[in-house]
Design a protein around this motif. Structure first.
Motif, PDB file in Angstrom:
ATOM      1  N   VAL A   1      -1.557  -2.031   2.346  1.00 39.89           N
ATOM      2  CA  VAL A   1      -1.129  -0.696   2.747  1.00 39.89           C
ATOM      3  C   VAL A   1      -0.666  -0.697   4.203  1.00 39.89           C
ATOM      4  N   ARG A   2      -1.336  -1.506   5.031  1.00 38.24           N
ATOM      5  CA  ARG A   2      -1.075  -1.503   6.477  1.00 38.24           C
ATOM      6  C   ARG A   2       0.379  -1.831   6.801  1.00 38.24           C
ATOM      7  N   GLU A   3       1.002  -2.654   5.980  1.00 38.17           N
ATOM      8  CA  GLU A   3       2.391  -3.052   6.238  1.00 38.17           C
ATOM      9  C   GLU A   3       3.336  -1.850   6.299  1.00 38.17           C
ATOM     10  N   ALA A   4       2.994  -0.812   5.540  1.00 39.35           N
ATOM     11  CA  ALA A   4       3.859   0.376   5.512  1.00 39.35           C
ATOM     12  C   ALA A   4       3.620   1.284   6.715  1.00 39.35           C
ATOM     13  N   PHE A   5       2.544   1.025   7.472  1.00 40.70           N
ATOM     14  CA  PHE A   5       2.171   1.925   8.563  1.00 40.70           C
ATOM     15  C   PHE A   5       2.130   1.228   9.923  1.00 40.70           C
ATOM     16  N   THR A   6       2.812   0.100  10.062  1.00 37.88           N
ATOM     17  CA  THR A   6       2.814  -0.570  11.364  1.00 37.88           C
ATOM     18  C   THR A   6       3.490   0.338  12.398  1.00 37.88           C
ATOM     19  N   PRO A   7       3.032   0.298  13.658  1.00 41.06           N
ATOM     20  CA  PRO A   7       3.655   1.152  14.685  1.00 41.06           C
ATOM     21  C   PRO A   7       5.163   0.987  14.759  1.00 41.06           C
ATOM     22  N   LYS A   8       5.645  -0.244  14.613  1.00 39.05           N
ATOM     23  CA  LYS A   8       7.098  -0.470  14.694  1.00 39.05           C
ATOM     24  C   LYS A   8       7.825   0.266  13.576  1.00 39.05           C
TER      25      LYS A   8
ATOM     26  N   ILE B   1       6.254   2.800   1.085  1.00 40.71           N
ATOM     27  CA  ILE B   1       4.825   2.603   0.813  1.00 40.71           C
ATOM     28  C   ILE B   1       4.604   2.260  -0.656  1.00 40.71           C
ATOM     29  N   THR B   2       5.289   2.960  -1.539  1.00 40.11           N
ATOM     30  CA  THR B   2       5.149   2.694  -2.973  1.00 40.11           C
ATOM     31  C   THR B   2       5.497   1.243  -3.296  1.00 40.11           C
ATOM     32  N   GLY B   3       6.622   0.761  -2.741  1.00 37.33           N
ATOM     33  CA  GLY B   3       7.019  -0.620  -2.964  1.00 37.33           C
ATOM     34  C   GLY B   3       6.010  -1.604  -2.404  1.00 37.33           C
ATOM     35  N   ALA B   4       5.516  -1.318  -1.198  1.00 33.05           N
ATOM     36  CA  ALA B   4       4.536  -2.216  -0.560  1.00 33.05           C
ATOM     37  C   ALA B   4       3.268  -2.326  -1.404  1.00 33.05           C
ATOM     38  N   LEU B   5       2.817  -1.204  -1.942  1.00 31.00           N
ATOM     39  CA  LEU B   5       1.606  -1.216  -2.771  1.00 31.00           C
ATOM     40  C   LEU B   5       1.834  -1.987  -4.076  1.00 31.00           C
TER      41      LEU B   5
ATOM     42  N   SER C   1      -3.284  -3.128  -9.848  1.00 28.82           N
ATOM     43  CA  SER C   1      -3.066  -2.510 -11.157  1.00 28.82           C
ATOM     44  C   SER C   1      -2.384  -1.156 -10.980  1.00 28.82           C
ATOM     45  N   GLU C   2      -1.744  -0.693 -12.046  1.00 32.08           N
ATOM     46  CA  GLU C   2      -1.085   0.606 -11.967  1.00 32.08           C
ATOM     47  C   GLU C   2      -2.097   1.720 -11.742  1.00 32.08           C
ATOM     48  N   GLU C   3      -3.306   1.555 -12.288  1.00 31.54           N
ATOM     49  CA  GLU C   3      -4.354   2.560 -12.078  1.00 31.54           C
ATOM     50  C   GLU C   3      -4.755   2.608 -10.603  1.00 31.54           C
ATOM     51  N   ASP C   4      -4.943   1.426  -9.998  1.00 30.63           N
ATOM     52  CA  ASP C   4      -5.250   1.374  -8.565  1.00 30.63           C
ATOM     53  C   ASP C   4      -4.133   2.040  -7.763  1.00 30.63           C
ATOM     54  N   PHE C   5      -2.890   1.695  -8.125  1.00 31.57           N
ATOM     55  CA  PHE C   5      -1.744   2.272  -7.404  1.00 31.57           C
ATOM     56  C   PHE C   5      -1.741   3.795  -7.499  1.00 31.57           C
ATOM     57  N   ALA C   6      -1.989   4.326  -8.698  1.00 26.67           N
ATOM     58  CA  ALA C   6      -1.912   5.772  -8.904  1.00 26.67           C
ATOM     59  C   ALA C   6      -2.938   6.511  -8.057  1.00 26.67           C
ATOM     60  N   TRP C   7      -4.156   5.981  -7.974  1.00 23.35           N
ATOM     61  CA  TRP C   7      -5.187   6.658  -7.166  1.00 23.35           C
ATOM     62  C   TRP C   7      -4.927   6.477  -5.673  1.00 23.35           C
ATOM     63  N   MET C   8      -4.373   5.318  -5.303  1.00 24.51           N
ATOM     64  CA  MET C   8      -3.998   5.114  -3.895  1.00 24.51           C
ATOM     65  C   MET C   8      -2.875   6.082  -3.514  1.00 24.51           C
ATOM     66  N   PHE C   9      -1.967   6.301  -4.425  1.00 27.99           N
ATOM     67  CA  PHE C   9      -0.857   7.235  -4.221  1.00 27.99           C
ATOM     68  C   PHE C   9      -1.408   8.625  -3.884  1.00 27.99           C
TER      69      PHE C   9
END
Length: 412
Positions: free
Chosen positions: A104-111, A214-218, A229-237
């Motif tokens: 997840v962190r890759e989608a939120f780097t300061p840069k 973020i969706t792609g990164a996850l 898993s898609e279930e993990d992704f959905a709850w993270m979403f």
């Protein structure tokens, strides 16, 4: 030892008229760790209201687990914790937590976040353009809610045409305690189900049309060589949607409320716009978006002079800690946009984003949104004042404002 003014910090009614500042001060005087009963659930708990103790709990996940009973302060059946909540990073312990967080962190780097600034500013200008000529607005939905929702939906790959639907789903999920916002807990579960179905459709779209967000990164990330898993992704979403939308909306709303209540401080920022970033740290300190989170003790341990037993419920009250006189001084309960001028390390002492392994992964994104919004609001909505009744959310979890009608003089 001072008498605590009410019996239960997990009663939504005590927050229904705004944050009970004076009452929380009495808890700090009785603290730093206070034994509490919860007549609503029958589950007693320890309330952590001192910064040093909150930091210790947050930095020792082996002693205070987020996974055993989840990080959410409310009570849920254990099968719900195991089958549903365990899929989101906020409810994970090491080592799994760090592995998933890395994705997840890759989608939120300061840069990466800083690159959004021009788009955010264009959105913010448009949001203000839509209300400024009228000289009045309902600030929460028309101003505060807009940029956080637009930003997080763009980062998740959701078209803006679906914005209102997500605004409604988010409210329904998170405000199940407030009778005006959701009719039942069932409504919250239905909204979560709708969100999950939407997330699964996005996942299917990503397989045919890969997204760089973020969706792609996850969906492209791996934990121990296996994809999420898609279930993990959905709850993270859902977690990212709610965390990235509701919390920033709340801070913008309370920030505006505080500036209206302190017009001389607002004028100081009008005259000194370079001071707005430091003022945002004080806004974050004074009214924390998420009031409290939970941990579960994994063994017998002493904390703040109290004997905590394995399995005990521990509540981290960020709002009380952010007003800790031992850290912020005798005027900790006063709002002061100039606090950072005499307390240069103010930002490091604020716990609104948490601390330790669960420090908010979207903090840089939230701070950019807050900066852009207040840099646009402060010069343009001049002499703002209440224009009707302010309504707070009835919740011990999210420190939200439901409605805040205001009027102002326009400055173009």
């Amino acid at each position: 030892m001072p008498e605590c003014p009410f019996a239960n910090l997990l009663d939504p009614d005590i927050y229904a008229q705004g944050m009970p500042y004076e009452a929380l001060q009495k808890f700090r005087q009785a603290g730093p760790v206070v034994k509490m009963d919860d007549p609503l659930t029958g589950v007693p708990y320890w309330a952590v209201v001192g910064q040093q103790e909150l930091d210790y709990v947050s930095k020792n996940p082996a002693l205070f687990s987020s996974a055993l009973r989840s990080s959410f302060p409310m009570e849920h059946p254990q099968d719900m914790v195991d089958l549903i909540f365990s899929h989101t990073i906020i409810n994970m312990d090491p080592p799994r937590h760090q592995k998933v967080r890395r994705i997840v962190r890759e989608a939120f780097t300061p840069k990466r976040v800083d690159s959004y600034e021009p788009a955010f500013r264009a959105h913010a200008k448009r949001i203000l353009d839509n209300v400024v000529a009228r000289g009045e607005c309902e600030f929460v939905e028309e101003v505060a809610a807009e940029l956080p929702l637009i930003a997080i939906l763009e980062l998740l790959g959701v078209p803006l045409s679906d914005r209102k639907q997500f605004f409604d789903w988010t409210n329904t999920m998170i405000f199940a305690d407030d009778p005006d916002m959701a009719t039942s807990e069932l409504d919250g579960q239905i909204a979560a189900g709708d969100c999950i179905n939407y997330a699964l459709q996005l996942a299917a779209k990503h397989r045919s049309e890969p997204m760089n967000n973020i969706t792609g990164a996850l969906l492209d990330g791996e934990v121990d060589g296996e994809g999420i898993s898609e279930e993990d992704f959905a709850w993270m979403f859902i977690l990212i949607l709610v965390g990235g939308n509701e919390s920033t909306r709340t801070v913008i709303s309370h920030g505006m409320r505080l500036l209206m209540e302190h017009p001389e401080q607002l004028q100081y920022l009008v005259d000194n716009p370079a001071k707005i970033p430091a003022a945002i740290d004080e806004i974050l300190r004074f009214n924390t978006a998420f009031i409290q989170m939970r941990r579960t003790a994994t063994q017998d341990i002493e904390l703040g002079g109290q004997a905590i037993k394995a399995g005990d419920k521990v509540i981290l009250h960020y709002h009380a800690v952010n007003h800790d006189e031992a850290v912020f001084g005798d005027d900790a309960m006063q709002f002061d946009v100039r606090r950072a001028e005499r307390m240069p390390k103010l930002a490091q002492q604020v716990r609104s984003f948490g601390i330790g392994q669960h420090f908010c992964i979207g903090s840089h994104l939230a701070q950019l949104e807050l900066l852009v919004m207040f840099e646009e609001i402060i010069p343009r909505l001049r002499k703002p004042q209440a224009n009707g009744e302010l309504e707070y959310i009835r919740s011990y979890f999210v420190n939200g404002i439901k409605k805040m009608p205001i009027r102002f003089e326009a400055s173009h």
